[in-house]
Structures are given as C-alpha cells and as structure tokens.
Design an enzyme around this catalytic site. Structure first.
Site, PDB file in Angstrom:
ATOM      1  N   LEU A 113      33.789 -18.372  40.380  1.00  0.00           N
ATOM      2  CA  LEU A 113      33.115 -17.175  39.899  1.00  0.00           C
ATOM      3  C   LEU A 113      33.279 -16.011  40.875  1.00  0.00           C
ATOM      4  O   LEU A 113      33.587 -16.221  42.049  1.00  0.00           O
ATOM      5  CB  LEU A 113      31.631 -17.486  39.676  1.00  0.00           C
ATOM      6  N   PRO A 114      33.055 -14.768  40.412  1.00  0.00           N
ATOM      7  CA  PRO A 114      33.378 -13.603  41.234  1.00  0.00           C
ATOM      8  C   PRO A 114      32.466 -13.342  42.427  1.00  0.00           C
ATOM      9  O   PRO A 114      32.911 -12.809  43.436  1.00  0.00           O
ATOM     10  CB  PRO A 114      33.293 -12.436  40.239  1.00  0.00           C
ATOM     11  N   THR A 155      33.873 -17.524  46.248  1.00  0.00           N
ATOM     12  CA  THR A 155      33.626 -17.011  47.599  1.00  0.00           C
ATOM     13  C   THR A 155      32.333 -16.218  47.565  1.00  0.00           C
ATOM     14  O   THR A 155      32.254 -15.157  46.937  1.00  0.00           O
ATOM     15  CB  THR A 155      34.781 -16.115  48.070  1.00  0.00           C
ATOM     16  N   LYS A 166      35.694 -19.467  54.910  1.00  0.00           N
ATOM     17  CA  LYS A 166      36.398 -18.538  54.023  1.00  0.00           C
ATOM     18  C   LYS A 166      36.150 -17.092  54.424  1.00  0.00           C
ATOM     19  O   LYS A 166      37.078 -16.273  54.454  1.00  0.00           O
ATOM     20  CB  LYS A 166      35.961 -18.764  52.575  1.00  0.00           C
ATOM     21  N   LYS A 202      34.537  -6.874  48.662  1.00  0.00           N
ATOM     22  CA  LYS A 202      33.373  -7.750  48.514  1.00  0.00           C
ATOM     23  C   LYS A 202      33.317  -8.778  49.637  1.00  0.00           C
ATOM     24  O   LYS A 202      32.273  -8.998  50.266  1.00  0.00           O
ATOM     25  CB  LYS A 202      33.434  -8.465  47.167  1.00  0.00           C
TER      26      LYS A 202
END
Length: 348
Positions: A113-114, A144, A219, A294
């Site tokens: 998912l975003p 992430t 990450k 982001k």
C-alpha cells in the site's frame, strides 16, 4: 479509502500428500502452533499452494502478485482500478469485490500500500484485515510506512491471533517484475521463517532485520541514502555536462571511481546514458518523485524522534518538495536531473 495505486492478489489450493511429507520443519512447527495446517512448504523452501490474499497492485504489487501466480499459487485480486485487477487476473488470478473478501478465507495476507494511513485503514478500519482474517493467518505488509505504525498494526494483529511481519522491499519495478527484490523483514524469528518461502517467490534477498518495525527502519535508512545519492548524481552530472564533458564519459568515470553508486551505475538520471531506465523514456514509470518525498519525510520524522540530525537529508527533502511542487511528482525520482537542468541559468 484505497488510492488507485492499490491493488490485490490471492492464492489458493490444496497440497498433495507427497508435498506434505517433504514439508519443512519450520512450516510444520508453525502449523502446530497456530492450527493452520493447509499451508505447506517443500524442502527447497519455496511455498506450495498457499491460500494468500494480496492487497495492493500498483507498479510494484502487480508484478509481485503475478510472480506468485507464476509460482503455482491461485490468486484472487481486488482493487479500485479495473485495469490493475485485469493485469493479474489475465495471468490466472481470480478477483474479489472487497479487501475484506480477500482476507476472510486466507492463510496468508500480503499488502503493498502507498502510505501509513492506507495501511492503518486496511488493517484496522471498517471491514479490516485484522478482524476478517482467520486466527493463525500469516500477515505480511510490504508497504513502506513509519516504524511506529508498523509496530501498532503488528501489536493489534498479534492480539487478534494473527502472525505478522513488516517486509518493505527494495529493487524497484524491475526487481519486482524479475522477482529479484530485497525484502527487509521485521518480526519474530518464527514469523520470519513462516514468511520466507512466500517472499522467496517474489525476491532474491530475504533479510531478517529484527523485531516488528525494524524492516521499516532498514527501508527508510536505505531510501534516505537513495534520495540523497540521486540528488548528488543529478547535480554532479548537470555540472559536468554544462562544463562540457560528455555525460556517458562522465558516468563511465564515476562508475569506476569513488563516486560510484546505484543512482549512477544502475539508474543513471541523464537521458541517453543508459537504456531501459526511466531517464530513457522521459522519466515514465519507476518510483515516483512524490513517493520518494514521502519516504524522505518518513525518514526525517524518524530521525527527529531520536534526535539524529539530517543535514544532507534535509536538503534532499527540500529538493524533492520543489520537484513535486513543479509538477514532477508523477515522474520517476531520477527526474531530479531534469529539475536541476531546467533550473540552471546561463552565466556569461
């Protein structure tokens, strides 16, 4: 609410008795602990016929779900974008009308998912995965997001009787398509071993980082380096070109010298230097600048929470903020070169 970048895949079938006899000890132990006995893993550690829900078929997730289909799983997909669903169902997947429908009969649920709010909504919102998935199901979030959200969701999942790991990825769209992704996994050793066979259907490097949330920590640190290095390569290549050196020549020197990095030798941002990368196709596809912003923002917030200064990191945040404001949010993050090139001025 799930954005158009989000899609779903789902894997179903029954394992023959011969496969059961060669199931790995870790899978058998997991089955005894959880009561979920229908997922089996062969001695090669490749998952066989797991019943899996996959939520999120964007640029990365669609390839990941197709690789699961190719590995022999039955896949059911859900998404708000019909074309994304079709890209997986045409490879042999089925489709669900809801995200909850994907989870309700799953042995494994995978999400891609975003952002953190999307993850919270899918796992803890109305008709959520945690409330819907059977007890003992394995849940793998490949999004992430910030480590705090990852830990909060994992705690809720554990309290509901689910097994969960956070497993964000690196390797880009090319790695997702080729099945060579790196998975950075946070969670217990037992849950990591349970997840690894599925992850090996989608990646080549599966790393256990520690407890819940540490996959996200790895990450964010990786993408902090990536954003900074792409900014540096873009600025240096622009300076070199404007001073008269051929970009291929400059890239060749950098790539055999101390400035060598992935942003230069594998994903060079200058059009014409490399084939098959976003800079060769007007920065289409790949990893969007808005997504890089982001991730840099998440890294900056995480750094602030532990009092760690980010001098070059802040500069990268400023650069990608300006890029997104200029309309490059949907372009690959290597469009940093285009941004600095277009911003350059002639000096007499």
């Amino acid at each position: 609410h799930i954005t158009p970048a989000v899609h779903v895949g789902f894997l179903v079938s029954v394992v023959p008795a011969t496969m059961m006899r060669i199931a790995t000890r870790s899978a058998a132990a997991a089955a005894r602990r959880t009561g979920v006995s229908s997922v089996r893993f062969v001695s090669t550690t490749r998952a066989v016929d797991a019943k899996v829900g996959f939520i999120g078929l964007g640029n990365m997730g669609a390839h990941m779900a197709r690789n699961l289909v190719a590995a022999g799983h039955q896949v059911t997909v859900f998404d708000l974008v019909p074309e994304a669903v079709a890209s997986v169902t045409e490879k042999g997947a089925a489709a669900s009308d809801t995200a909850a429908g994907v989870a309700e009969d799953a042995e494994v649920v995978i999400t891609m998912l975003p952002s953190s709010p999307h993850v919270q909504n899918v796992y803890m919102g109305e008709g959520n995965v945690i409330a819907t998935a059977p007890k003992g199901a394995l849940v793998i979030d490949c999004s992430t997001i910030d480590p705090g959200t990852a830990r909060t969701v994992a705690t809720s999942a554990t309290e509901a009787g689910l097994r969960m790991v956070d497993a964000p990825v690196s390797g880009g769209v090319g790695g997702a398509e080729a099945g060579t992704l790196t998975f950075m996994v946070g969670g217990s050793s037992e849950n990591f071993e349970a997840a690894r066979p599925l992850l090996e259907n989608m990646g080549a490097n599966i790393v256990h980082c520690g407890d819940s949330g540490t996959g996200q920590v790895a990450k964010l640190c990786n993408n902090l380096i990536l954003g900074i290095s792409m900014a540096a390569v873009s600025e240096a290549m622009n300076v070199g070109v404007r001073l008269g050196i051929d970009p291929k020549t400059l890239a060749g020197i950098v790539n055999t010298s101390s400035g060598r990095c992935w942003s230069s030798d594998t994903y060079n941002p200058v059009p014409g230097v490399m084939e098959g990368v976003p800079s060769s196709r007007d920065y289409a596809g790949g990893f969007g600048s808005a997504l890089m912003l982001k991730d840099l923002g998440l890294a900056a917030d995480a750094a602030a929470s532990v009092g760690a200064p980010l001098h070059t990191g802040k500069a990268a945040v400023d650069l990608f903020t300006a890029m997104v404001d200029s309309g490059l949010g949907g372009k690959d993050f290597s469009s940093a070169y285009k941004f600095v090139k277009d911003a350059s001025t002639d000096k007499n």
